[in-house]
Design a protein around this motif. Structure first.
Motif, mmCIF file in Angstrom:
data_model
loop_
_atom_site.group_PDB
_atom_site.id
_atom_site.type_symbol
_atom_site.label_atom_id
_atom_site.label_comp_id
_atom_site.label_asym_id
_atom_site.label_seq_id
_atom_site.Cartn_x
_atom_site.Cartn_y
_atom_site.Cartn_z
ATOM 1 N N GLN A 43 0.634 -1.309 0.074
ATOM 2 C CA GLN A 43 0.200 -0.003 -0.117
ATOM 3 C C GLN A 43 0.864 1.384 -0.087
ATOM 4 O O GLN A 43 1.784 1.336 0.461
ATOM 5 C CB GLN A 43 -0.882 0.027 1.227
ATOM 6 C CG GLN A 43 -2.092 -0.779 1.272
ATOM 7 C CD GLN A 43 -3.078 -0.363 0.086
ATOM 8 O OE1 GLN A 43 -3.425 0.872 -0.040
ATOM 9 N NE2 GLN A 43 -3.480 -1.331 -0.935
ATOM 10 N N GLU A 187 -11.348 2.688 -0.056
ATOM 11 C CA GLU A 187 -10.575 1.652 -1.171
ATOM 12 C C GLU A 187 -9.740 0.656 -0.252
ATOM 13 O O GLU A 187 -9.472 -0.454 -0.749
ATOM 14 C CB GLU A 187 -9.528 2.614 -2.084
ATOM 15 C CG GLU A 187 -8.659 1.803 -2.807
ATOM 16 C CD GLU A 187 -9.428 0.908 -3.705
ATOM 17 O OE1 GLU A 187 -8.742 -0.322 -3.875
ATOM 18 O OE2 GLU A 187 -10.605 1.001 -4.115
ATOM 19 N N TRP A 191 -9.921 -3.122 -0.690
ATOM 20 C CA TRP A 191 -8.497 -3.779 -1.067
ATOM 21 C C TRP A 191 -8.297 -5.032 -0.036
ATOM 22 O O TRP A 191 -7.902 -6.116 -0.642
ATOM 23 C CB TRP A 191 -7.373 -2.882 -1.178
ATOM 24 C CG TRP A 191 -5.963 -3.465 -1.290
ATOM 25 C CD1 TRP A 191 -5.462 -3.848 -2.709
ATOM 26 C CD2 TRP A 191 -5.208 -3.821 -0.443
ATOM 27 N NE1 TRP A 191 -4.211 -4.256 -2.594
ATOM 28 C CE2 TRP A 191 -3.825 -4.466 -1.066
ATOM 29 C CE3 TRP A 191 -5.163 -3.860 1.010
ATOM 30 C CZ2 TRP A 191 -2.768 -4.870 -0.501
ATOM 31 C CZ3 TRP A 191 -4.022 -4.403 1.681
ATOM 32 C CH2 TRP A 191 -2.771 -4.897 1.025
ATOM 33 N N ARG A 194 -10.364 -8.124 -0.872
ATOM 34 C CA ARG A 194 -9.936 -8.881 -2.049
ATOM 35 C C ARG A 194 -8.351 -9.584 -1.599
ATOM 36 O O ARG A 194 -8.589 -10.716 -1.836
ATOM 37 C CB ARG A 194 -9.397 -7.719 -3.151
ATOM 38 C CG ARG A 194 -10.441 -7.144 -3.838
ATOM 39 C CD ARG A 194 -10.146 -6.473 -5.016
ATOM 40 N NE ARG A 194 -9.081 -5.516 -4.867
ATOM 41 C CZ ARG A 194 -9.347 -4.143 -4.887
ATOM 42 N NH1 ARG A 194 -10.487 -3.770 -4.642
ATOM 43 N NH2 ARG A 194 -8.487 -3.270 -4.424
#
Length: 335
Positions: A43, A187, A191, A194
């Motif tokens: 990230q 987000e 993320w 996922r």
């Protein structure tokens, strides 16, 4: 297994239960923190700030359980403590140094984000891998004569211990992803969901491989894990937790993925204890052989019984005070 447990002196059984509970609580709490650090390299800096803020209020309380458990091992099972720390000196030293550096990075990130992000990531990876390797070396067996370690300084490093390091790190990363789903928004939360969907089958596959490999190490492990009236319920809980995790991730639940992952870890921990019981240093040092004198056990169990509720209240209060979503924030890199 039940007969072996009932045949143990009550103080020794209680001491073993106290030690196991301390280890489990530490893994569940600090493993989640470490998992956040394992995901941080993937990230950008702004998201790392948000990740850091989710664990900033609670990381130190989580690590209290490591200190409590190490102290309990020393007082309740001093022979095992001596042998273990002689055999695992290097990975334990690496882990402790990594945890110190990591804690410093969490607290002082606002001073030099780039520098302390690097230290946070490195500390998280080194601590996770060291813990997994230590666990693997313990399960595989440590050379000793009943009182002292008799192996070499690098005996802990083996294919099995490296596999355990990878497996535990994958599990920690899954816990970290589920934690971020619960605590973050936008987000970063998407993320993390996922990543959790990728890490869940990987963790399950590594865990299945770990069970199969463990059964090949010692005959007692194989017999214990094939005792389906004990291992069957644990396997069922693990399968239900995996199914619940998959359903929770697909249904966009926020806390449920973390709850299911923690349940999976509890089942896996129970399976590990089932394999090694009644040995404290498998496969040949029994709990009774490593236990401290009864008077010491009584005193330490009283102290442990006093400290555990206080520590749990402290942890719970910290989670309650800093509950809710952590919002994304902009930051400026300091020169």
């Amino acid at each position: 297994m039940l007969e072996a447990a009932l045949s143990l002196p009550p103080l020794t059984l209680l001491s073993a239960m106290a030690l196991a509970c301390g280890v489990l609580i530490y893994v569940l709490l600090d493993g989640t923190d470490l998992g956040v650090g394992l995901l941080a390299p993937f990230q950008p800096s702004g998201a790392r700030q948000q990740m850091n803020l989710t664990i900033l209020p609670v990381w130190d309380g989580n690590e209290t359980w490591l200190v409590l458990t190490a102290g309990a091992l020393l007082a309740l099972f001093p022979v095992a403590f001596s042998i273990l720390y002689s055999a695992l000196y290097l990975p334990v030293w690496i882990m402790l140094l990594a945890l110190v550096v990591r804690g410093m990075a969490i607290e002082f990130r606002h001073q030099r984000p780039a520098l302390f992000d690097a230290l946070f990531i490195a500390g998280s990876w080194l601590a996770s891998l060291s813990q997994g390797a230590t666990m693997g070396a313990w399960i595989e067996g440590i050379d000793h004569n009943g009182q002292h370690f008799t192996g070499s300084a690098m005996a802990w490093l083996s294919p099995f211990s490296l596999y355990c390091a990878a497996s535990l790190s994958a599990g920690y990363a899954l816990m970290g992803a589920c934690w971020l789903i619960w605590r973050c928004e936008g987000e970063l939360a998407a993320w993390s969901r996922r990543q959790a969907m990728r890490l869940a089958p990987l963790t399950a596959a590594l865990l299945a491989g770990l069970v199969i490999w463990t059964m090949q190490l010692h005959e007692s492990y194989r017999l214990h894990l094939l005792a389906w009236h004990y291992s069957g319920p644990l396997a069922l809980v693990a399968l239900l937790a995996l199914a619940g995790l998959g359903a929770a991730l697909r249904s966009r639940r926020e806390f449920l993925p973390l709850a299911m992952t923690l349940t999976l870890f509890i089942a896996a921990f129970g399976g590990m204890l089932l394999a090694v019981f009644p040995y404290l240093l498998p496969p040949d040092l029994l709990l009774t052989q490593a236990a401290a004198p009864p008077a010491t056990q009584k005193l330490m169990l009283i102290a442990f019984g006093a400290f555990v509720p206080v520590t749990l209240i402290y942890n719970s209060w910290g989670f309650w005070i800093f509950r809710g979503k952590v919002h994304a924030a902009r930051e400026e890199e300091r020169p």
